[in-house]
Design a protein around this motif. Structure first.
Motif, PDB file in Angstrom:
ATOM      1  N   ALA A 197       0.835  -1.152  -0.181  1.00  0.00           N
ATOM      2  CA  ALA A 197       0.041  -0.103   0.052  1.00  0.00           C
ATOM      3  C   ALA A 197       0.784   1.262  -0.011  1.00  0.00           C
ATOM      4  O   ALA A 197       0.664   2.302  -0.785  1.00  0.00           O
ATOM      5  CB  ALA A 197      -0.964  -0.072   1.142  1.00  0.00           C
ATOM      6  N   ALA A 198       1.933   1.155   0.736  1.00  0.00           N
ATOM      7  CA  ALA A 198       2.854   2.397   0.851  1.00  0.00           C
ATOM      8  C   ALA A 198       3.443   2.629  -0.507  1.00  0.00           C
ATOM      9  O   ALA A 198       3.771   3.737  -1.135  1.00  0.00           O
ATOM     10  CB  ALA A 198       3.794   2.256   2.099  1.00  0.00           C
ATOM     11  N   GLN A 199       3.965   1.724  -1.234  1.00  0.00           N
ATOM     12  CA  GLN A 199       4.482   1.571  -2.553  1.00  0.00           C
ATOM     13  C   GLN A 199       3.547   2.300  -3.614  1.00  0.00           C
ATOM     14  O   GLN A 199       3.951   3.010  -4.345  1.00  0.00           O
ATOM     15  CB  GLN A 199       5.013   0.291  -2.746  1.00  0.00           C
ATOM     16  CG  GLN A 199       6.064  -0.192  -1.955  1.00  0.00           C
ATOM     17  CD  GLN A 199       6.674  -1.755  -2.237  1.00  0.00           C
ATOM     18  OE1 GLN A 199       5.842  -2.438  -2.833  1.00  0.00           O
ATOM     19  NE2 GLN A 199       7.872  -2.131  -1.775  1.00  0.00           N
ATOM     20  N   TYR A 200       2.614   1.518  -3.461  1.00  0.00           N
ATOM     21  CA  TYR A 200       1.398   2.248  -4.413  1.00  0.00           C
ATOM     22  C   TYR A 200       1.263   3.693  -4.321  1.00  0.00           C
ATOM     23  O   TYR A 200       1.028   4.426  -5.049  1.00  0.00           O
ATOM     24  CB  TYR A 200       0.225   1.219  -4.387  1.00  0.00           C
ATOM     25  CG  TYR A 200      -0.054   0.189  -5.202  1.00  0.00           C
ATOM     26  CD1 TYR A 200      -0.734   0.065  -6.490  1.00  0.00           C
ATOM     27  CD2 TYR A 200       1.008  -0.976  -5.259  1.00  0.00           C
ATOM     28  CE1 TYR A 200      -0.750  -0.879  -7.147  1.00  0.00           C
ATOM     29  CE2 TYR A 200       1.019  -1.975  -5.979  1.00  0.00           C
ATOM     30  CZ  TYR A 200       0.289  -1.914  -7.059  1.00  0.00           C
ATOM     31  OH  TYR A 200       0.289  -3.135  -7.827  1.00  0.00           O
ATOM     32  N   ALA A 201       1.076   3.880  -2.864  1.00  0.00           N
ATOM     33  CA  ALA A 201       0.607   5.285  -2.820  1.00  0.00           C
ATOM     34  C   ALA A 201       1.627   6.268  -2.881  1.00  0.00           C
ATOM     35  O   ALA A 201       1.719   7.481  -3.661  1.00  0.00           O
ATOM     36  CB  ALA A 201       0.325   5.669  -1.196  1.00  0.00           C
ATOM     37  N   GLU A 202       3.009   5.711  -2.836  1.00  0.00           N
ATOM     38  CA  GLU A 202       4.231   6.737  -3.179  1.00  0.00           C
ATOM     39  C   GLU A 202       4.329   6.896  -4.571  1.00  0.00           C
ATOM     40  O   GLU A 202       5.054   7.820  -5.203  1.00  0.00           O
ATOM     41  CB  GLU A 202       5.450   6.119  -2.535  1.00  0.00           C
ATOM     42  CG  GLU A 202       5.519   6.240  -1.146  1.00  0.00           C
ATOM     43  CD  GLU A 202       6.727   5.387  -0.523  1.00  0.00           C
ATOM     44  OE1 GLU A 202       7.396   4.495  -1.173  1.00  0.00           O
ATOM     45  OE2 GLU A 202       6.654   5.318   1.054  1.00  0.00           O
ATOM     46  N   ASP A 255      -6.096   9.088  -0.975  1.00  0.00           N
ATOM     47  CA  ASP A 255      -5.235   8.414  -0.473  1.00  0.00           C
ATOM     48  C   ASP A 255      -6.012   7.094   0.076  1.00  0.00           C
ATOM     49  O   ASP A 255      -6.831   7.140   1.111  1.00  0.00           O
ATOM     50  CB  ASP A 255      -4.217   8.839   0.885  1.00  0.00           C
ATOM     51  CG  ASP A 255      -3.264   7.742   1.329  1.00  0.00           C
ATOM     52  OD1 ASP A 255      -3.432   6.597   1.095  1.00  0.00           O
ATOM     53  OD2 ASP A 255      -2.371   8.242   2.182  1.00  0.00           O
ATOM     54  N   PHE A 256      -6.117   5.991  -0.734  1.00  0.00           N
ATOM     55  CA  PHE A 256      -6.973   5.017  -0.502  1.00  0.00           C
ATOM     56  C   PHE A 256      -7.024   4.292   0.958  1.00  0.00           C
ATOM     57  O   PHE A 256      -7.755   3.789   1.617  1.00  0.00           O
ATOM     58  CB  PHE A 256      -6.955   4.047  -1.342  1.00  0.00           C
ATOM     59  CG  PHE A 256      -5.374   2.989  -1.497  1.00  0.00           C
ATOM     60  CD1 PHE A 256      -5.254   2.279  -0.614  1.00  0.00           C
ATOM     61  CD2 PHE A 256      -4.619   3.452  -2.567  1.00  0.00           C
ATOM     62  CE1 PHE A 256      -4.046   1.281  -0.785  1.00  0.00           C
ATOM     63  CE2 PHE A 256      -3.551   2.765  -2.461  1.00  0.00           C
ATOM     64  CZ  PHE A 256      -3.194   1.963  -1.730  1.00  0.00           C
ATOM     65  N   ARG A 257      -5.699   4.471   1.266  1.00  0.00           N
ATOM     66  CA  ARG A 257      -5.343   3.963   2.797  1.00  0.00           C
ATOM     67  C   ARG A 257      -6.108   4.723   4.088  1.00  0.00           C
ATOM     68  O   ARG A 257      -6.236   4.195   5.056  1.00  0.00           O
ATOM     69  CB  ARG A 257      -3.998   3.972   3.318  1.00  0.00           C
ATOM     70  CG  ARG A 257      -2.962   3.333   2.380  1.00  0.00           C
ATOM     71  CD  ARG A 257      -1.626   3.514   2.386  1.00  0.00           C
ATOM     72  NE  ARG A 257      -1.312   5.067   2.196  1.00  0.00           N
ATOM     73  CZ  ARG A 257      -0.019   5.513   2.628  1.00  0.00           C
ATOM     74  NH1 ARG A 257       1.170   5.030   2.910  1.00  0.00           N
ATOM     75  NH2 ARG A 257       0.192   6.782   2.066  1.00  0.00           N
ATOM     76  N   LYS A 258      -6.663   5.896   3.751  1.00  0.00           N
ATOM     77  CA  LYS A 258      -7.415   6.506   4.462  1.00  0.00           C
ATOM     78  C   LYS A 258      -9.101   6.468   4.505  1.00  0.00           C
ATOM     79  O   LYS A 258      -9.652   7.052   5.344  1.00  0.00           O
ATOM     80  CB  LYS A 258      -7.043   8.251   4.605  1.00  0.00           C
ATOM     81  CG  LYS A 258      -5.604   8.320   4.863  1.00  0.00           C
ATOM     82  CD  LYS A 258      -5.128   9.756   4.980  1.00  0.00           C
ATOM     83  CE  LYS A 258      -3.647   9.964   5.221  1.00  0.00           C
ATOM     84  NZ  LYS A 258      -3.427  11.287   5.177  1.00  0.00           N
ATOM     85  N   ILE A 259      -9.455   5.766   3.416  1.00  0.00           N
ATOM     86  CA  ILE A 259     -10.860   5.310   3.289  1.00  0.00           C
ATOM     87  C   ILE A 259     -11.517   4.511   4.295  1.00  0.00           C
ATOM     88  O   ILE A 259     -10.992   3.332   4.649  1.00  0.00           O
ATOM     89  CB  ILE A 259     -11.163   4.849   2.094  1.00  0.00           C
ATOM     90  CG1 ILE A 259     -10.824   5.893   0.843  1.00  0.00           C
ATOM     91  CG2 ILE A 259     -12.642   4.495   1.847  1.00  0.00           C
ATOM     92  CD1 ILE A 259     -10.812   5.167  -0.544  1.00  0.00           C
ATOM     93  N   PRO A 260     -12.296   4.958   5.358  1.00  0.00           N
ATOM     94  CA  PRO A 260     -12.913   4.111   6.178  1.00  0.00           C
ATOM     95  C   PRO A 260     -13.310   2.782   5.658  1.00  0.00           C
ATOM     96  O   PRO A 260     -14.165   2.902   4.505  1.00  0.00           O
ATOM     97  CB  PRO A 260     -14.272   4.888   6.840  1.00  0.00           C
ATOM     98  CG  PRO A 260     -13.834   6.194   6.509  1.00  0.00           C
ATOM     99  CD  PRO A 260     -12.856   6.322   5.313  1.00  0.00           C
ATOM    100  N   ASN A 261     -12.863   1.636   6.231  1.00  0.00           N
ATOM    101  CA  ASN A 261     -13.359   0.328   5.633  1.00  0.00           C
ATOM    102  C   ASN A 261     -14.793  -0.127   6.198  1.00  0.00           C
ATOM    103  O   ASN A 261     -14.928  -0.456   7.367  1.00  0.00           O
ATOM    104  CB  ASN A 261     -12.058  -0.661   6.111  1.00  0.00           C
ATOM    105  CG  ASN A 261     -10.873  -0.657   5.148  1.00  0.00           C
ATOM    106  OD1 ASN A 261     -10.376  -1.682   4.901  1.00  0.00           O
ATOM    107  ND2 ASN A 261     -10.496   0.886   4.892  1.00  0.00           N
ATOM    108  N   GLY A 262     -15.479  -0.484   5.235  1.00  0.00           N
ATOM    109  CA  GLY A 262     -16.718  -1.205   5.709  1.00  0.00           C
ATOM    110  C   GLY A 262     -18.028  -0.818   4.810  1.00  0.00           C
ATOM    111  O   GLY A 262     -18.009   0.285   4.049  1.00  0.00           O
ATOM    112  N   LEU A 263     -18.742  -1.759   4.454  1.00  0.00           N
ATOM    113  CA  LEU A 263     -19.931  -1.424   3.598  1.00  0.00           C
ATOM    114  C   LEU A 263     -21.363  -1.731   4.503  1.00  0.00           C
ATOM    115  O   LEU A 263     -21.421  -2.531   5.557  1.00  0.00           O
ATOM    116  CB  LEU A 263     -20.130  -2.491   2.547  1.00  0.00           C
ATOM    117  CG  LEU A 263     -18.712  -2.756   1.620  1.00  0.00           C
ATOM    118  CD1 LEU A 263     -18.820  -3.858   0.651  1.00  0.00           C
ATOM    119  CD2 LEU A 263     -18.520  -1.526   1.130  1.00  0.00           C
ATOM    120  N   PRO A 264     -22.378  -1.081   4.151  1.00  0.00           N
ATOM    121  CA  PRO A 264     -23.808  -1.462   4.527  1.00  0.00           C
ATOM    122  C   PRO A 264     -24.268  -2.704   3.915  1.00  0.00           C
ATOM    123  O   PRO A 264     -23.974  -3.071   2.900  1.00  0.00           O
ATOM    124  CB  PRO A 264     -24.643  -0.327   4.274  1.00  0.00           C
ATOM    125  CG  PRO A 264     -23.931   0.320   2.992  1.00  0.00           C
ATOM    126  CD  PRO A 264     -22.511   0.176   2.877  1.00  0.00           C
TER     127      PRO A 264
END
Length: 465
Positions: free
Chosen positions: A196-201, A332-341
């Motif tokens: 994830a860090a590599q992709y974001a960078e 930054d996809f790493r900061k998206i709250p994880n979860g679905l209804p």
């Protein structure tokens, strides 16, 4: 109060029959043909002609008001359990959270306070362990005695919930003495964080890459690892929200060699795919962990349900609004709250895609949404059954009506639906929770705060393996 449900077809995991059901107070007291003609009287008669009478569905994986990424899951125990009831679910088991450095008791007390007097259908708790210590291991025994016999650990989310193999093994060993069950979120979080860090960078920050960096092999590896640890401790283990055939193959192999390995999947992994993450930031609506997989994983998961390699379908319901919550991760996809209804849609999606889709019998459908979770999580036959002596958690289900899923009509407190515009056939018509009608002819009539804490027992996992 005596309620007679007449002229319906009772559908259970064991079979189907045309019969009436008599409820007295909170309990089923009689089942038989043409009860009224045979002298049975009731204060109210509900006609279930051309409909099925099924045990109330049980969702053993929800996250009401869960803190995540600087915000909270949107549904409260009031709104979330109300939505569950609309979808035919009459019991949920939510996850109380131990914070790092705190006791299990502190986390459990906080979740009791969130739910008590607010839930409108029955509820229980699992315990998330984020800090495995001598003290928290000792606390596990007391929680089992209080009706909270299962504990969730993570090989994901380093720095938040992550436990190393030694901590996991110690917790597994503790269940060998107290009879509890370890539930595992199985992904290799350390490897995922590197990718994830590599992709974001590298500037690849869209939601789509959340699904890309969490390789299916990382789920398969972690699933094998935690099952092997459970085998070493000679205890059962339950894999939550299994999403990938890599992980399913590890569960299959374990069960084939006699391991007491159990697993659930979720509707999102059966009906949605990685491609749903690919529409720019709209894809954040579909960010969850494990992530949605390429669509070619779905057929294997359905086969897992057919062959009992997967025993349960839960939701991992953890809703965050698209506007104001999911957008915390813009850029930054790493900061998206994880979860679905999903707590409201599970039963109908599984009926439409499973029963009407020719993948599941209606009896197997009832098993994976109600009876199997009741058995695995210490509620059967009080819950998950249409039987004399069981709680009168009953759903009168119309298998022929067509409806369209939409955020404009759902009852979950979230501003979007993952299944917007999808037509499904089948819906709950009338819902009883412990004998009280909470939904009548698609109208809410339930009392506030009706839900009650369910004290659960340990289960005979060896017999179910």
């Amino acid at each position: 109060m005596r309620t007679l449900i007449a002229n319906g077809t009772i559908v259970t995991a064991d079979g189907s029959q045309r019969a009436d059901v008599l409820v007295d107070g909170e309990t089923i007291v009689q089942i038989g043909r043409d009860l009224a003609s045979n002298g049975v009287t009731a204060d109210e008669t509900i006609d279930a002609t051309a409909r099925w009478v099924i045990p109330g569905a049980i969702d053993v994986h929800t996250h009401m008001e869960l803190p995540f990424g600087g915000t909270f899951a949107k549904d409260t125990f009031e709104t979330g359990t109300r939505a569950a009831a609309w979808g035919g679910t009459t019991t949920i088991v939510d996850f109380a959270v131990q914070s790092k450095g705190k006791s299990l008791r502190e986390g459990l007390d906080a979740w009791h306070a969130k739910a008590e007097g607010k839930a409108v259908v029955d509820y229980g708790f699992h315990m998330i362990m984020s800090d495995v210590t001598d003290e928290s291991l000792a606390e596990m025994d007391q929680l089992v005695a209080e009706g909270i016999p299962d504990f969730k650990l993570f090989t994901a989310y380093p720095g938040v919930f992550y436990s190393d193999d030694g901590a996991i093994f110690r917790a597994l060993q503790q269940t060998a003495t107290n009879g509890g069950l370890i539930m595992m979120h199985a992904e290799n979080g350390l490897a995922i964080d590197i990718l994830a860090a590599q992709y974001a960078e590298g500037g690849r920050t869209d939601p789509y890459y959340h699904g890309v960096v969490r390789y299916p092999i990382f789920e398969g590896e972690a699933t094998n690892r935690v099952i092997r640890l459970a085998e070493a401790a000679n205890v059962p283990i339950y894999i939550v929200h299994l999403s990938a055939r890599d992980a399913l193959n590890e569960v299959r192999a374990a069960r084939d060699r006699g391991a007491k390995a159990f697993a659930e999947t979720c509707p999102q992994y059966l009906f949605l795919s990685l491609e749903d993450l690919g529409n720019g930031f709209e894809g954040s609506k579909f960010v969850c962990s494990p992530p949605l997989r390429p669509s070619d994983h779905q057929a294997e998961l359905w086969q897992g349900l057919v062959k009992d390699d997967l025993q349960v379908v839960s939701t991992d319901h953890c809703p965050f609004d698209f506007h104001g919550q999911k957008d915390l991760g813009k850029g930054d996809f790493r900061k998206i709250p994880n979860g679905l209804p999903g707590v409201e849609d599970r039963v109908d999606l599984l009926h439409d895609g499973g029963v009407r889709g020719g993948r599941l019998t209606k009896e197997r459908w009832v098993e994976v949404i109600s009876t199997a979770p009741a058995k695995l999580f210490g509620m059967y036959p009080r819950k998950g059954a249409v039987a004399v002596g069981s709680d009168a958690d009953l759903v009168i289900y119309d298998p022929s009506v067509t409806r369209t899923i939409s955020a404009t009509t759902h009852h979950m407190d979230v501003d979007y639906s993952c299944y917007e515009g999808r037509q499904v056939v089948g819906q709950s018509d009338t819902v009883l929770s412990r004998g009280t009608v909470v939904i009548r002819d698609r109208e809410w009539v339930g009392p506030a705060g009706h839900g009650r804490f369910v004290k659960r027992t340990t289960a005979d996992y060896a017999r179910m393996a």
